[in-house]
Design a protein around this motif. Structure first.
Motif, short mmCIF file in Angstrom:
data_model
loop_
_atom_site.label_atom_id
_atom_site.label_comp_id
_atom_site.label_asym_id
_atom_site.label_seq_id
_atom_site.Cartn_x
_atom_site.Cartn_y
_atom_site.Cartn_z
N TYR A 1 35.86 33.79 51.90
CA TYR A 1 36.62 34.08 50.51
C TYR A 1 36.59 32.79 49.77
O TYR A 1 36.70 33.03 48.56
CB TYR A 1 37.99 34.44 50.73
N VAL A 2 36.30 31.54 50.51
CA VAL A 2 36.34 30.30 49.87
C VAL A 2 35.22 30.29 48.86
O VAL A 2 35.08 29.75 47.66
CB VAL A 2 36.20 29.27 50.66
N LEU A 3 34.04 30.93 49.06
CA LEU A 3 33.04 31.13 48.15
C LEU A 3 33.09 31.91 46.82
O LEU A 3 32.32 31.71 45.89
CB LEU A 3 31.72 31.69 49.10
N LEU A 4 34.38 32.52 46.87
CA LEU A 4 34.66 33.30 45.84
C LEU A 4 35.45 32.34 44.71
O LEU A 4 35.69 32.77 43.72
CB LEU A 4 35.40 34.56 46.10
N PHE A 5 35.67 31.12 45.00
CA PHE A 5 36.56 30.54 44.51
C PHE A 5 36.17 30.23 42.84
O PHE A 5 37.22 30.47 41.92
CB PHE A 5 36.94 29.13 45.05
N LEU A 6 34.82 29.74 42.82
CA LEU A 6 34.60 29.23 41.33
C LEU A 6 34.37 30.24 40.52
O LEU A 6 34.78 30.38 39.22
CB LEU A 6 33.13 28.56 41.54
N GLY A 7 33.96 31.85 41.09
CA GLY A 7 33.80 32.85 40.31
C GLY A 7 35.27 33.29 39.80
O GLY A 7 35.54 33.83 38.62
N LEU A 8 36.26 33.14 40.74
CA LEU A 8 37.42 33.66 40.28
C LEU A 8 38.30 32.73 39.26
O LEU A 8 39.03 33.21 38.45
CB LEU A 8 38.43 33.82 41.62
N LEU A 9 37.96 31.54 39.51
CA LEU A 9 38.30 30.53 38.61
C LEU A 9 38.09 30.74 37.29
O LEU A 9 38.70 30.89 36.26
CB LEU A 9 38.00 29.28 38.87
N GLU A 10 36.68 31.10 36.98
CA GLU A 10 36.38 31.53 35.70
C GLU A 10 36.95 32.74 35.10
O GLU A 10 37.04 32.80 34.08
CB GLU A 10 34.68 31.70 35.73
N ILE A 11 36.98 33.79 36.05
CA ILE A 11 37.59 34.95 35.63
C ILE A 11 39.20 34.75 35.16
O ILE A 11 39.42 35.53 33.95
CB ILE A 11 37.55 35.97 36.76
N ILE A 12 39.86 34.09 35.93
CA ILE A 12 41.22 33.75 35.63
C ILE A 12 41.32 32.99 34.23
O ILE A 12 42.23 33.49 33.40
CB ILE A 12 41.92 32.97 36.75
N LYS A 13 40.24 32.23 33.90
CA LYS A 13 40.54 31.54 32.90
C LYS A 13 40.28 32.20 31.68
O LYS A 13 40.61 32.20 30.55
CB LYS A 13 39.32 30.17 32.74
N ALA A 14 39.34 33.21 31.92
CA ALA A 14 38.67 33.83 30.78
C ALA A 14 39.82 35.25 30.36
O ALA A 14 40.20 35.38 29.12
CB ALA A 14 37.40 34.69 30.91
N VAL A 15 40.52 35.61 31.39
CA VAL A 15 41.43 36.61 31.07
C VAL A 15 42.84 36.13 30.90
O VAL A 15 43.91 36.91 30.56
CB VAL A 15 41.60 37.68 32.19
N GLY A 16 43.16 34.79 31.06
CA GLY A 16 44.51 34.10 30.77
C GLY A 16 45.44 34.05 31.73
O GLY A 16 46.78 34.50 31.45
N LEU A 17 44.91 34.24 33.00
CA LEU A 17 46.01 34.40 34.03
C LEU A 17 46.49 33.25 34.61
O LEU A 17 47.04 33.51 35.70
CB LEU A 17 45.21 35.53 35.05
N GLY A 18 46.19 32.12 34.41
CA GLY A 18 46.47 30.94 34.80
C GLY A 18 48.04 30.77 34.86
O GLY A 18 48.86 31.29 33.87
N ASN A 19 48.91 30.13 35.98
CA ASN A 19 50.21 29.96 35.96
C ASN A 19 50.65 31.63 35.67
O ASN A 19 51.91 31.65 35.25
CB ASN A 19 50.80 29.11 35.07
#
Length: 286
Positions: free
Chosen positions: A126-144
């Motif tokens: 699952y660590v390999l999904l990290f960068l992709g998930l980070l971009e998705i979360i930034k795109a949809v505004g789910l940070g914090n």
């Protein structure tokens, strides 16, 4: 006339003694790091850094200051971890149980392909999904946002949940479901009223595994959550610092890890019987 032990009893005593000696040694080996961490959380700083090591502290070498130094904010960290872990576990079971039952009992097109994909995903780091998930979360505004952790945790644990529950569903006698159909139950009613009550140990065991993963996960929690009041326990423990850059606060770190581990211990003790039933279910036929 004195009773003398039989030959079989005398021959069985040494192996029994060796068995208990082995059990005690394994228990000490497993519990020693835990006991050392607990003792460190209660020792004063001088006893922690003393050379040679203080294995059994005296009463004047014990203190509660390390726990008091955590402050009330640490209770907030426990709440954050509990909220994320419980929510992701419940969602994972709510989605995984029907999916597992479908794959176990209902004949659907491409079943083997679906199972193969689920198995591959469950083995994927699952660590390999990290960068992709980070971009998705930034795109949809789910940070914090708690959803930034709940959704990935659910997705990561869902394949394993489906595989484990499917194996349990396959072990149930199909006659029970046939009887339910005769009584007029549809598939959903059969799952909710017949199958799930019989597989509670499996649900508890799978839920515990999912909960522990979500409780201990660090990388996603460190990156997706940056607000101080929303941190989870692993991140909060990693951020504990000393009075200077050269000081390692062993005492507060040990106290924080004890507090962070205590809910898991309580959870396992509460569901101990169910966990054992879930692990041993299907081990013996007949």
């Amino acid at each position: 006339m004195t009773n003398t032990p039989s030959k079989n009893q005398s021959e069985s005593n040494p192996p029994r003694i060796l068995l208990w000696v082995g059990i005690i040694l394994i228990a000490i080996f497993c519990l020693a790091p835990v006991l050392w961490q607990v003792l460190t959380s209660f020792k004063i700083n001088d006893a922690i850094t003393a050379i040679p090591n203080v294995y059994i502290p005296t009463p004047n070498q014990l203190t509660l200051d390390h726990y008091l130094s955590l402050g009330g904010i640490f209770a907030r960290y426990v709440f954050n971890s509990a909220l994320v872990s419980f929510t992701s576990t419940l969602v994972c079971l709510a989605v995984g149980a029907p999916a597992a039952y479908t794959l176990a009992r209902l004949k659907i097109p491409g079943e083997n392909i679906i199972l193969g994909c689920i198995l591959i995903i469950s083995l994927f780091p699952y660590v390999l999904l990290f960068l992709g998930l980070l971009e998705i979360i930034k795109a949809v505004g789910l940070g914090n946002n708690y959803l930034a952790l709940i959704i990935p945790y659910t997705a990561i644990n869902l394949p394993l949940t489906i595989l484990v529950l499917r194996s349990f569903f396959q072990q149930l006698p199909k006659d029970l479901e046939d009887s339910a159909k005769v009584d007029g139950y549809n598939t959903v009613q059969t799952l909710l009223k017949i199958v799930l009550p019989l597989t509670v140990p499996a649900l508890v065991t799978t839920g515990i595994l999912t909960f522990i993963f979500a409780w201990n996960e660090f990388i996603f929690a460190l990156t997706f959550i940056t607000r101080e009041e929303m941190l989870t326990i692993p991140v909060a423990v990693a951020r504990i610092g000393g009075a200077s850059a050269f000081e390692v606060p062993y005492g507060p770190i040990a106290a924080a890890t004890v507090v962070g581990t205590l809910p898991l211990i309580i959870l396992v003790l509460l569901f101990q019987r169910r966990i054992v039933q879930g692990i041993t279910a299907g081990a013996v036929k007949g």
